[in-house]
Scaffold this motif. Sequence first.
Motif, PDB file in Angstrom:
ATOM      1  N   SER A   1       0.834  -1.200   0.000  1.00  0.00           N
ATOM      2  CA  SER A   1       0.000   0.000   0.000  1.00  0.00           C
ATOM      3  C   SER A   1       0.866   1.246   0.000  1.00  0.00           C
TER       4      SER A   1
ATOM      5  N   HIS B   1       0.561   3.433   2.376  1.00  0.00           N
ATOM      6  CA  HIS B   1       0.524   3.806   3.796  1.00  0.00           C
ATOM      7  C   HIS B   1      -0.592   4.794   4.105  1.00  0.00           C
TER       8      HIS B   1
ATOM      9  N   SER C   1      -4.509   5.705   5.011  1.00  0.00           N
ATOM     10  CA  SER C   1      -5.647   5.019   5.629  1.00  0.00           C
ATOM     11  C   SER C   1      -6.746   6.024   5.923  1.00  0.00           C
TER      12      SER C   1
ATOM     13  N   ASP D   1     -10.099   2.420   9.443  1.00  0.00           N
ATOM     14  CA  ASP D   1      -9.522   1.386   8.583  1.00  0.00           C
ATOM     15  C   ASP D   1      -8.654   0.445   9.407  1.00  0.00           C
TER      16      ASP D   1
ATOM     17  N   VAL E   1      -5.498  -1.386  10.073  1.00  0.00           N
ATOM     18  CA  VAL E   1      -4.066  -1.400   9.739  1.00  0.00           C
ATOM     19  C   VAL E   1      -3.455  -2.550  10.521  1.00  0.00           C
TER      20      VAL E   1
ATOM     21  N   PHE F   1      -7.296   2.597  12.506  1.00  0.00           N
ATOM     22  CA  PHE F   1      -6.785   3.951  12.309  1.00  0.00           C
ATOM     23  C   PHE F   1      -7.651   4.975  13.038  1.00  0.00           C
TER      24      PHE F   1
ATOM     25  N   TYR G   1       4.118  -2.175  12.859  1.00  0.00           N
ATOM     26  CA  TYR G   1       2.825  -1.561  12.548  1.00  0.00           C
ATOM     27  C   TYR G   1       3.030  -0.557  11.425  1.00  0.00           C
ATOM     28  N   ASP G   2       2.467  -0.827  10.296  1.00  0.00           N
ATOM     29  CA  ASP G   2       2.650   0.022   9.118  1.00  0.00           C
ATOM     30  C   ASP G   2       4.152   0.216   8.822  1.00  0.00           C
TER      31      ASP G   2
ATOM     32  N   ARG H   1      -1.888   9.248   7.515  1.00  0.00           N
ATOM     33  CA  ARG H   1      -0.745   8.339   7.570  1.00  0.00           C
ATOM     34  C   ARG H   1      -0.220   8.208   8.999  1.00  0.00           C
TER      35      ARG H   1
END
Length: 591
Positions: free
Chosen positions: A26, A28, A30, A34, A36, A91, A127-128, A168
């Motif tokens: 992706s 990044h 959101s 959403d 994540v 998110f 995380y992300d 983000r």
Amino acid sequence: MMLKMVGTVLGVLLLISSLRVEADGSDHKSKERDHVPLYANKVGPFHNPSETYRYYDMPFCSPDHVTEKREALGEVLNGDRLVSAPYELNFRVDKQGETLCKKKLLKEDVSKLRDAISKDYYFQMYYDDLPVWGFVGKVDRENKLDPSDFKYLLFKHIHFDILYNDDRVIEISVQSDPNSAVDITEDRDIVVEFSYSVKWKETEIPFEKRMEKYSKSSSMPHHLEIHWFSIINSCVTVLLLTGFLATILMRVLKNDFIKYSHDEESADDQEESGWKYIHGDVFRFPKHKSLFSAVLGSGTQLLALAIFIFLLALVGVFYPYNRGALFTALVVIYALTSGIAGYTATSMYLQFEGTNWVRNLLLTGCLFCGPLFLTFCFLNTVAIAYSATAALPFGTILVILLIWTLVTSPLLVLGGIAGKNSRAEFQAPCRTTKYPREIPQLPWYRGTIPQMAMAGFLPFSAIYIELYYIFASVWGHRIYTIYSILFIVFIILIIVTAFITVALTYFQLAVEDHEWWWRSVLCGGSTGVFIFSYCLYYYYARSDMSGFMQTSFFFGYMACICYGFFLMLGTVGFRASLLFVRHIYRSIKCE
């Protein structure tokens, strides 16, 4: 042929430099609420970076369906094993005291967790694509000296602080609540209710700078001051050594050249300047010419590998926690530069009038890979016995073997064929006599080992300050990001190695010792021995690493790295000495 090889490697470098680790492919971005995903990576003793285990090897809460994240080659080599975590971090959705699960811990589980807490086990998650760490628990000593009186507390609640900018994620951190901990000192079955909370906060930090947090430690003023002190120290060493070498060239050699040009018939003068006296032996080819050529081929390849890695580092490929990028680059570039090893080794071997160039090519291919492969087999067996994530899966081992079979070996052969077809002759300014001259009896300090000690000390003294930061990054939890300084130190290392080897080669020839070929390689590569000695000091005096597995991994892989430095710097020392010897013998008239 060589230009095509270099061009191919540069093309792959551009491809690698264009890659970035993306979260699930992706961008990044959101929207509110959403999902994540949070991925759990591994757990292990904080002081043993190689001894890590899968996250769910510990009796933690797990989701109904554990999903493994697909990983690249470098991530697997790095020991990463990402799996889905049960935490729901949607998110911009705050949570307070969310129950994760109620888990019954049996006596065996309690004993396992208590042992983990006593060894300062930590966990790592992503995380992300942002790393996050936390400790499993803590030991409450309460001013008690007897370990049997210590309390072992298991953290059952963790709190996530997440910063975001617009759409983000910018930063994430985790905090364990020491007031919400379970006493697991006694061996008994207990039921633990694990929970977590999430707090989202807005920040003005742009997305492009979210990784700067992880590189601040290595760029703090205090550390930068030490880095620059290291460079200044190294530069002073280079200047002193350059002045020392210039004195030799300007005074001693100039006087020798004047003597030879004015009184070449004088036997006394020839006796005084021994290096002229052995002109008929100085270009006599070394013993074990096949092994010598293989060392030069492997050393040249490793030097090219180091240069290409630095190029990638300087363009920003190895930013903090670009998972596995360094290992991927090492595997790919080493495979692509094998043609350089084949070309160099075969070309030099045929210049030495060797006949079995195929055997020489096989020796070149195994000279570095052979010890590395044997070391890997032993350490991988140890990791399997420990059930650690450092144990490579069969599929990854198969991929590496395919790369070696389909890329490394063919390029090595192609390089050897190109070296054979080049048909270059060895350029020797003097004719070699039929029989070698006897080397006079020399004092002990002119032996190989004392000369290696002298040759390795100066280059090592120019880099030892920087070595601590590199070791703390590779075998610890510090982050090294100042690659420009590291590149300067690397250049200084190459220069100092070349200068000191040339100086010692001159002293060797001056006492009529014409067997300088292997001596130049050994003296140039002796810095690798000093680096391994520093490994002993770092492990026992500067680190808290312990245990058979960590000790095996540290000394096993560091021995391979130091061996690589020996080959690389030995090649640098020989090339510098060869240029020097050719120059001085070309400047005089030899019968």
